[in-house]
Write a protein that holds these residues in place. Structure first.
Motif, PDB file in Angstrom:
ATOM      1  N   GLY A   1      -3.264  -9.208  25.589  1.00  0.00           N
ATOM      2  CA  GLY A   1      -3.736  -9.705  24.294  1.00  0.00           C
ATOM      3  C   GLY A   1      -3.051  -8.833  23.054  1.00  0.00           C
ATOM      4  O   GLY A   1      -3.011  -9.386  22.119  1.00  0.00           O
ATOM      5  N   LEU A   2      -3.400  -7.523  23.388  1.00  0.00           N
ATOM      6  CA  LEU A   2      -2.837  -6.893  22.759  1.00  0.00           C
ATOM      7  C   LEU A   2      -1.417  -6.528  21.668  1.00  0.00           C
ATOM      8  O   LEU A   2      -1.220  -6.372  21.290  1.00  0.00           O
ATOM      9  CB  LEU A   2      -3.648  -5.044  22.540  1.00  0.00           C
ATOM     10  CG  LEU A   2      -5.488  -5.149  22.450  1.00  0.00           C
ATOM     11  CD1 LEU A   2      -5.387  -3.527  22.891  1.00  0.00           C
ATOM     12  CD2 LEU A   2      -5.572  -4.502  21.319  1.00  0.00           C
ATOM     13  N   ALA A   3      -0.605  -6.798  22.891  1.00  0.00           N
ATOM     14  CA  ALA A   3       0.110  -6.760  22.530  1.00  0.00           C
ATOM     15  C   ALA A   3       1.168  -8.227  22.433  1.00  0.00           C
ATOM     16  O   ALA A   3       1.842  -8.041  21.340  1.00  0.00           O
ATOM     17  CB  ALA A   3       1.357  -6.849  23.755  1.00  0.00           C
ATOM     18  N   ALA A   4       0.225  -9.821  22.499  1.00  0.00           N
ATOM     19  CA  ALA A   4       0.971 -10.310  21.868  1.00  0.00           C
ATOM     20  C   ALA A   4       0.432 -10.642  20.167  1.00  0.00           C
ATOM     21  O   ALA A   4       1.150 -11.383  19.628  1.00  0.00           O
ATOM     22  CB  ALA A   4      -0.374 -11.756  22.865  1.00  0.00           C
ATOM     23  N   PHE A   5      -0.913 -10.021  20.055  1.00  0.00           N
ATOM     24  CA  PHE A   5      -0.994  -9.816  18.652  1.00  0.00           C
ATOM     25  C   PHE A   5       0.375  -9.842  17.432  1.00  0.00           C
ATOM     26  O   PHE A   5       0.698 -10.345  16.256  1.00  0.00           O
ATOM     27  CB  PHE A   5      -2.271  -9.023  18.099  1.00  0.00           C
ATOM     28  CG  PHE A   5      -2.393  -8.897  16.736  1.00  0.00           C
ATOM     29  CD1 PHE A   5      -3.346 -10.085  15.767  1.00  0.00           C
ATOM     30  CD2 PHE A   5      -2.524  -7.621  16.105  1.00  0.00           C
ATOM     31  CE1 PHE A   5      -3.189  -9.811  14.495  1.00  0.00           C
ATOM     32  CE2 PHE A   5      -2.661  -7.687  14.916  1.00  0.00           C
ATOM     33  CZ  PHE A   5      -3.294  -8.731  14.397  1.00  0.00           C
ATOM     34  N   PRO A   6       0.620  -8.439  17.780  1.00  0.00           N
ATOM     35  CA  PRO A   6       1.690  -8.059  16.780  1.00  0.00           C
ATOM     36  C   PRO A   6       2.823  -8.560  17.256  1.00  0.00           C
ATOM     37  O   PRO A   6       3.705  -8.769  16.302  1.00  0.00           O
ATOM     38  CB  PRO A   6       2.220  -6.638  17.180  1.00  0.00           C
ATOM     39  CG  PRO A   6       1.425  -5.918  19.222  1.00  0.00           C
ATOM     40  CD  PRO A   6       0.021  -8.001  18.536  1.00  0.00           C
ATOM     41  N   ALA A   7       3.095  -9.100  18.776  1.00  0.00           N
ATOM     42  CA  ALA A   7       3.830  -9.805  18.462  1.00  0.00           C
ATOM     43  C   ALA A   7       4.411 -11.344  18.022  1.00  0.00           C
ATOM     44  O   ALA A   7       5.922 -11.518  17.426  1.00  0.00           O
ATOM     45  CB  ALA A   7       4.562 -10.207  20.132  1.00  0.00           C
ATOM     46  N   LEU A   8       3.575 -11.997  17.960  1.00  0.00           N
ATOM     47  CA  LEU A   8       3.343 -12.659  17.094  1.00  0.00           C
ATOM     48  C   LEU A   8       2.849 -12.853  15.779  1.00  0.00           C
ATOM     49  O   LEU A   8       4.467 -13.467  14.407  1.00  0.00           O
ATOM     50  CB  LEU A   8       2.053 -13.590  17.287  1.00  0.00           C
ATOM     51  CG  LEU A   8       1.300 -15.293  17.109  1.00  0.00           C
ATOM     52  CD1 LEU A   8       2.595 -16.445  16.736  1.00  0.00           C
ATOM     53  CD2 LEU A   8       0.217 -15.340  16.993  1.00  0.00           C
ATOM     54  N   LEU A   9       2.206 -12.221  15.097  1.00  0.00           N
ATOM     55  CA  LEU A   9       2.647 -11.768  13.492  1.00  0.00           C
ATOM     56  C   LEU A   9       3.941 -11.129  13.323  1.00  0.00           C
ATOM     57  O   LEU A   9       4.787 -11.520  12.309  1.00  0.00           O
ATOM     58  CB  LEU A   9       1.487 -10.284  13.449  1.00  0.00           C
ATOM     59  CG  LEU A   9       1.045 -10.671  12.002  1.00  0.00           C
ATOM     60  CD1 LEU A   9       0.887 -11.286  11.485  1.00  0.00           C
ATOM     61  CD2 LEU A   9      -0.022  -9.111  11.507  1.00  0.00           C
ATOM     62  N   GLY A  10       4.894  -9.835  14.096  1.00  0.00           N
ATOM     63  CA  GLY A  10       5.723  -9.952  13.727  1.00  0.00           C
ATOM     64  C   GLY A  10       6.855 -10.726  13.977  1.00  0.00           C
ATOM     65  O   GLY A  10       7.712 -10.929  13.158  1.00  0.00           O
ATOM     66  N   THR A  11       6.964 -11.715  14.723  1.00  0.00           N
ATOM     67  CA  THR A  11       7.714 -12.842  14.824  1.00  0.00           C
ATOM     68  C   THR A  11       7.564 -13.772  13.258  1.00  0.00           C
ATOM     69  O   THR A  11       8.664 -13.559  12.838  1.00  0.00           O
ATOM     70  CB  THR A  11       7.997 -13.862  15.789  1.00  0.00           C
ATOM     71  OG1 THR A  11       7.558 -12.973  17.490  1.00  0.00           O
ATOM     72  CG2 THR A  11       8.610 -15.252  16.078  1.00  0.00           C
TER      73      THR A  11
END
Length: 372
Positions: free
Chosen positions: A14-24
């Motif tokens: 979950g913590l890795a998915a958050f910046p991955a989505l925001l960064g995209t």
């Protein structure tokens, strides 16, 4: 152990998915300035310089090579002990658009760069003020493109992170944290769509601001003691009702900030207590960054959930590296870069408690004690 590992695995994912989505989202929306400003414009390129003999000539030459908009270039020699001033004087003989100013003694309560920028702005004649560091090399179209973006979209401050030139392991362990934080963790990525001052962002290496807006909020002089001068100016403008935006800076300029791990550590350390290194904020940032980018590596032998978390972490870093044109060989060092970034922040916070003051280029700033 399996239940604990799986629980931590879900947390890491979950913590890795958050910046991955925001960064995209941030990468897709990151705009690239182009064009020339409408109507008569003069861009004042303002360069504070303290012991910059190694960089100042190439910086000034690149600024004077600006195309498609009229420019003047002002250099503030801020008490240099090397040949910075002599080099600029030599260049002045070949181009009348260049001026050298001598910074007056640093007043109490001011930081050096903020003072130099404030004095530069007083001497500038431009419709737009472009503040750059002495180690920045502007592309020929940069000044025109930034001014055009400001005018076309009615934005008071336009900023971007120059393409970071990284030539050593020490730089690779420190410098890439800039784009990771701005693009991976800032909602909106500093876009002008938000008016919230708390979501403003800026890179002090490359900031163009419209002169009337700059004067309306008091410019750098309104925050004489700050070290994170670009961020403070962007927040002040938004608080004053003006729009600010982070754009794609890689095509506009390049910069080699530091030459070693020690320089990188000390350079980021000086600003840390005005950013993440606060007693309330840093524990949260430690969970966000450590959980997303370090925990998956520790969990890899124990749960299958660690692998997708790890891929999201490295995928985000690879996407940011590609867009910002940083060297590809720095990507495998990503977990170490995050660990170093957290180490810098904790060192700044604990150093404040121990009475250490932020320092840079022979000057110590601010009161001892913890950040608030």
């Amino acid at each position: 152990m399996s239940a604990v590992a799986n629980g931590l695995g879900w947390a890491a994912l979950g913590l890795a998915a958050f910046p991955a989505l925001l960064g995209t989202l941030n990468l897709r929306r990151l705009r690239r300035p182009r064009g020339t400003p409408p109507g008569p414009s003069l861009v004042s390129i303002l360069i504070p310089a303290r012991d910059e003999a190694a960089h100042i000539e190439t910086c000034v030459r690149a600024a004077l090579a600006s195309e498609d908009v009229a420019v003047e270039v002002l250099v503030m020699d801020d008490g240099s002990q090397d040949d910075t001033a002599a080099i600029v004087r030599g260049l002045m003989k070949r181009d009348r658009r260049l001026r050298l100013l001598q910074a007056p003694p640093l007043p109490p309560g001011w930081t050096g760069k903020v003072h130099a920028c404030a004095r530069l702005s007083e001497a500038a004649r431009g419709t737009h003020l472009l503040f750059i560091d002495a180690d920045v090399r502007l592309a020929p179209h940069a000044a025109a493109a930034l001014a055009a973006h400001a005018e076309d979209h009615e934005i008071a401050l336009v900023t971007g992170v120059p393409r970071q030139e990284i030539g050593s392991l020490g730089e690779a362990l420190t410098v890439p944290a800039i784009n990771l934080m701005m693009l991976g963790y800032l909602p909106g990525g500093g876009r002008a769509g938000s008016s919230r001052a708390s979501l403003a962002a800026a890179c002090g290496q490359l900031i163009l601001v419209q002169a009337p807006a700059y004067a309306a909020v008091g410019g750098h002089a309104a925050g004489p003691s700050v070290l994170h001068d670009g961020l403070a100016l962007a927040r002040r403008l938004r608080a004053g009702g003006f729009r600010t935006e982070v754009v794609d800076g890689a095509p506009l300029a390049r910069c080699r900030m530091y030459r070693s791990f020690r320089e990188g550590w000390e350079g980021f350390l000086k600003n840390a207590r005005e950013g993440m290194a606060t007693p309330l904020g840093l524990p949260v940032w430690t969970v966000l960054l450590g959980g997303a980018h370090l925990l998956p590596w520790l969990l890899l032998p124990f749960t299958a959930l660690a692998l997708p978390a790890l891929l999201l972490s490295l995928g985000l870093r690879a996407a940011i590296t590609w867009r910002t044109r940083e060297p590809w060989w720095t990507v495998p060092l990503h977990p170490a870069t995050v660990a170093v970034a957290l180490g810098i922040q904790w060192s700044a916070l604990l150093g404040g408690w121990l009475g250490r003051r932020p320092a840079w280029k022979g000057r110590a700033y601010g009161p001892a004690g913890p950040a608030t």
